[in-house]
Design a protein around this motif. Structure first.
Motif, PDB file in Angstrom:
ATOM      1  N   PRO A  40      21.518 -28.910  42.588  1.00 39.68           N
ATOM      2  CA  PRO A  40      21.495 -28.205  43.873  1.00 39.68           C
ATOM      3  C   PRO A  40      20.157 -27.514  44.149  1.00 39.68           C
ATOM      4  O   PRO A  40      19.688 -27.497  45.286  1.00 39.68           O
ATOM      5  N   THR A  43      17.530 -30.279  45.015  1.00 38.50           N
ATOM      6  CA  THR A  43      17.830 -30.812  46.342  1.00 38.50           C
ATOM      7  C   THR A  43      17.399 -29.838  47.441  1.00 38.50           C
ATOM      8  O   THR A  43      16.810 -30.242  48.450  1.00 38.50           O
ATOM      9  N   THR A  44      17.663 -28.557  47.236  1.00 39.37           N
ATOM     10  CA  THR A  44      17.285 -27.545  48.228  1.00 39.37           C
ATOM     11  C   THR A  44      15.773 -27.441  48.363  1.00 39.37           C
ATOM     12  O   THR A  44      15.238 -27.357  49.483  1.00 39.37           O
ATOM     13  N   TRP A  70      18.932 -28.034  56.343  1.00 44.18           N
ATOM     14  CA  TRP A  70      18.386 -27.361  55.161  1.00 44.18           C
ATOM     15  C   TRP A  70      19.150 -26.070  54.866  1.00 44.18           C
ATOM     16  O   TRP A  70      19.390 -25.750  53.699  1.00 44.18           O
ATOM     17  N   LEU A  73      22.091 -26.910  52.901  1.00 45.45           N
ATOM     18  CA  LEU A  73      21.733 -27.110  51.488  1.00 45.45           C
ATOM     19  C   LEU A  73      21.567 -25.770  50.776  1.00 45.45           C
ATOM     20  O   LEU A  73      21.992 -25.608  49.623  1.00 45.45           O
ATOM     21  N   LEU A  74      20.946 -24.820  51.451  1.00 46.69           N
ATOM     22  CA  LEU A  74      20.750 -23.493  50.860  1.00 46.69           C
ATOM     23  C   LEU A  74      22.086 -22.806  50.618  1.00 46.69           C
ATOM     24  O   LEU A  74      22.300 -22.201  49.552  1.00 46.69           O
ATOM     25  N   CYS A  75      22.989 -22.909  51.585  1.00 48.34           N
ATOM     26  CA  CYS A  75      24.337 -22.330  51.412  1.00 48.34           C
ATOM     27  C   CYS A  75      25.065 -22.974  50.238  1.00 48.34           C
ATOM     28  O   CYS A  75      25.735 -22.286  49.460  1.00 48.34           O
ATOM     29  N   ARG A  76      24.924 -24.279  50.109  1.00 53.39           N
ATOM     30  CA  ARG A  76      25.548 -24.985  48.980  1.00 53.39           C
ATOM     31  C   ARG A  76      25.004 -24.468  47.654  1.00 53.39           C
ATOM     32  O   ARG A  76      25.761 -24.234  46.708  1.00 53.39           O
ATOM     33  N   LEU A  77      23.685 -24.281  47.572  1.00 51.82           N
ATOM     34  CA  LEU A  77      23.078 -23.755  46.348  1.00 51.82           C
ATOM     35  C   LEU A  77      23.617 -22.369  46.023  1.00 51.82           C
ATOM     36  O   LEU A  77      23.949 -22.077  44.866  1.00 51.82           O
TER      37      LEU A  77
END
Length: 198
Positions: A40, A43-44, A70, A73-77
């Protein structure tokens, strides 16, 4: 998970007081290896680089769409990191526990007395970064916890769990075999003929 356990001392989250019985002794308490955060995070960061490179060459509408992607992606991280922080692997003298979940906390357990066999796997990346996987088998029934992956310092923790499963708390004699220098644990029976008093 704020605060420390009054029963088990500093370094042990207060939450565990709800799940452990007073007689249980913690053998180890850990979080999974940091490598679970690698994908993660990478990817971010790649998404951020892509956003910086592409945003100067595209229209504002497309740039907004890329920015939103993006941010996802940041929220997922952040969610994966939060979940990693809240997840605990606990081994006591009686059971192995996995405490996990952000909104709904779940506690998966495997009683040490139910474990009949245990496999220890280390992939090439596991050997490089220092993590392993434990796969436990129980007698004739499915348990809530049978596989734990990404265990840091896995050699040490494998030895600790093996001691609990296969040599639980009894004093052991070490007998040297005649053919080599390996040592084999030997448990003497209580009523052996050389211990009987006539």
């Amino acid at each position: 998970m704020a605060g420390h356990s009054e029963r088990h001392g500093p370094g042990v989250p207060k939450e565990l007081d709800r799940y452990l019985v007073p007689s249980e002794q913690i053998v180890f308490l850990l979080r999974r290896h940091w490598v679970v955060l690698a994908e993660p995070f990478i990817t971010t960061m790649l998404g951020l680089v892509l956003l910086a490179v592409v945003s100067a060459r595209v229209e504002d509408t497309f740039e907004t769409i890329l920015t939103v992607l993006w941010l996802l992606l940041l929220c997922r991280l952040i969610i994966v990191a939060w979940e990693w922080w809240l997840e605990l692997v606990v081994a006591t003298d009686k059971r192995l526990m996995l405490v996990h979940g952000i909104i709904t906390r779940q506690v998966d357990i495997m009683p040490m007395s139910k474990v009949t066999d245990m496999r220890y796997d280390r992939t090439v990346t596991g050997q490089i970064f220092g993590y392993g996987k434990f796969v436990m088998e129980s007698a004739g029934q499915d348990q809530a916890l049978s596989t734990i992956n990404y265990i840091p310092d896995s050699d040490l923790h494998y030895q600790q769990i093996s001691q609990l499963i296969f040599a639980p708390g009894e004093p052991r004699l070490m007998q040297r075999s005649g053919s080599g220098s390996s040592r084999v644990p030997v448990s003497e029976p209580e009523q052996a003929w050389w211990r009987r008093k006539n």
